[in-house]
Enzyme design. Structure first.
Site, short mmCIF file in Angstrom:
data_model
loop_
_atom_site.label_atom_id
_atom_site.label_comp_id
_atom_site.label_asym_id
_atom_site.label_seq_id
_atom_site.Cartn_x
_atom_site.Cartn_y
_atom_site.Cartn_z
N CYS A 139 -0.86 11.61 -30.41
CA CYS A 139 -0.75 10.74 -29.31
C CYS A 139 -1.75 11.52 -28.43
CB CYS A 139 -0.01 9.91 -28.35
SG CYS A 139 1.11 8.29 -29.04
N HIS B 197 2.49 4.13 -30.58
CA HIS B 197 3.36 3.96 -29.11
C HIS B 197 2.50 3.96 -26.97
CE1 HIS B 197 4.30 7.89 -32.23
NE2 HIS B 197 4.86 6.42 -32.56
N GLU C 2 1.65 5.45 -25.01
CA GLU C 2 1.27 6.13 -24.66
C GLU C 2 -0.42 5.43 -25.84
OE1 GLU C 2 2.96 9.99 -25.21
OE2 GLU C 2 2.60 8.84 -25.99
N CYS D 188 3.80 12.70 -29.59
CA CYS D 188 3.59 12.86 -30.63
C CYS D 188 2.22 13.58 -30.55
CB CYS D 188 3.95 12.03 -32.05
SG CYS D 188 2.76 10.89 -31.28
#
Length: 101
Positions: free
Chosen positions: A80, A40, A42, A77
Site C-alpha cells: 500500500c 487492503h 488503502e 504495508c
C-alpha cells in the site's frame, strides 16, 4: 477529524481519502471475505477514488490524488505504501503517527 471505523465482520482496518475538506473515498480491509490478499483498506479506497473519476486521464487522477490526504487506522504495508507513492500521494496519517510516502 473523527475517524470512522468501517467495521464489517472482524475488520477494523480502514482508509479515508480526503480532498480539501471533503471525504472523497473510503475503503476497508476485505481480504478475508474476498480471499484476495491485496484488498487492503488503502487499495479499496484508491479503487473507489479512481472509479469516481472515469473519463479523467491517468495524469489528472494522479494530480487529484496527490492533493488528497489519507487517513488509515494503522501503518500501511509495503504494498500500500508503494501504491500511494507511485500514484503520488504525499500526505498520510495513520493510527500511530504521521507518515510521508
Amino acid at each position: 477529524m473523527e475517524f470512522p471505523l468501517l467495521r464489517v465482520n472482524d475488520s477494523l482496518l480502514s482508509c479515508l481519502i480526503v480532498e480539501e475538506v471533503h471525504l472523497t473515498a473510503t475503503g476497508r480491509n476485505s481480504t478475508n471475505e474476498t480471499g484476495n490478499a491485496t484488498r487492503h483498506g488503502e487499495m479499496e479506497a484508491l479503487d473507489v477514488f479512481i472509479e469516481e473519476r472515469t473519463g479523467f486521464s491517468s495524469a489528472e487522477v494522479a494530480e487529484k490524488f496527490s492533493a488528497c490526504s489519507l487517513y488509515v487506522t494503522c501503518e500501511s504495508c509495503i504494498m500500500c505504501a508503494a501504491a500511494k507513492s507511485i500514484i503520488g500521494n504525499k500526505t498520510c496519517r495513520d493510527g500511530h503517527s504521521s507518515c510521508s510516502s
